[in-house]
Design an enzyme around this catalytic site. Sequence first.
Site, PDB file in Angstrom:
ATOM      1  N   SER A  71      -0.822   1.593  -1.019  1.00  0.00           N
ATOM      2  CA  SER A  71      -0.485   0.277  -0.473  1.00  0.00           C
ATOM      3  C   SER A  71       1.005   0.215  -0.136  1.00  0.00           C
ATOM      4  CB  SER A  71      -0.920  -0.805  -1.458  1.00  0.00           C
ATOM      5  OG  SER A  71      -0.905  -2.077  -0.851  1.00  0.00           O
ATOM      6  N   ASP A  84      -7.338  -1.479   1.372  1.00  0.00           N
ATOM      7  CA  ASP A  84      -6.237  -1.103   0.478  1.00  0.00           C
ATOM      8  C   ASP A  84      -6.705  -0.133  -0.617  1.00  0.00           C
ATOM      9  OD1 ASP A  84      -4.240  -1.274  -1.676  1.00  0.00           O
ATOM     10  OD2 ASP A  84      -3.450  -2.997  -0.580  1.00  0.00           O
TER      11      ASP A  84
END
Length: 356
Positions: free
Chosen positions: A77, A215
């Site tokens: 991320s 993500d």
Amino acid sequence: MSETAREFRPGEARSTGAIAQRRIPQAWPKDRRFRILSVDGGGIKGLFPATVLAELERRYLGGRSIASYFDLVVGTSTGGILALGLGAGLTAASLADLYAHRGADVFPKPTESPVGRMRNWWRAKRSFLHYHYERAALESLLLDALGAKLLGDSIVRLCIPAFEGKHSEVFVFKTPHHPDYKIDRFEPMVKVALATSAAPTYFRPLEHQGYTLVDGGVWANNPVMLAVIEALVCFDLERDQIDVMSLGCGEDPYIVSDDRLNAGGKLAWADVIFAAMRLQSLSASNQARLLLGPPAVRRIDPPANPKPILLDDFRRSLDELVPAARSIVDKHGDELATSFLTTRAPKYRPQPLSPT
């Protein structure tokens, strides 16, 4: 899944082409350390690891990029964005400046005017049914920073996790640092960054080449074990050759409150994802320490906060996490420099393209 052993059609589950035998480890000198940088996810709280790295560059490297001191960089991320930036040849200082000066564009601060309050109320209501932020500001920032660079252009080995929602599989983008890795080298760095940072509820999943990418924090917010396994699988290493610098963005305790204890419904447990992320991180760190030995894994996190900082709280991240990062380097910088910054890593050379 990560890279596969055969060609496959775009959009096909990558697991269908997984190699059926153990990967052949590449030679690594027995007298050479293997240094890993692992960076957690955490939204705009990525200001903390970015500032730690920037301060190490400033104080110990004369402003040179810290990337050249590591043999493998793994990030999830916001950590994936930092890893890709380092791979693109940027310094951590320039990445920290980028977060500080443009983070508010990605996560805009609510306004206090009457019209602004109405807009904020509507956006909060809308967020129950729709993604909270549009991706345009983040994509613009990434394009400015990474340009047209491909993953195969990276100056350091990279692993960047995501989650693939069409086939329900883990998905790891990797530079061509092993002969088995043939495909991801052509992925634009910007697309990899958008995939690993498509946090549920915050951003829409990335639809890319037949995949639906979310993500990587949903399964590897702390990617330290992904990094350690990658090193041991790809290279002929002993466990005691590996040193890890693992940077977090804040692991605030998740307490089982009386409401959760007594009510037990979906509302009381609506934020249980934060428990899962914290426990995944603790588990990964503990597993890495058990495997390599506690001294080999240096975990660096900001102090726990009685009022946790949200993933999109730019102002508190800037005001609280940047000073915390500088304080950490005040206390532990010499030790970190001795462990990781005394000699540069050998120059990374991607595996050559095999004939088609």
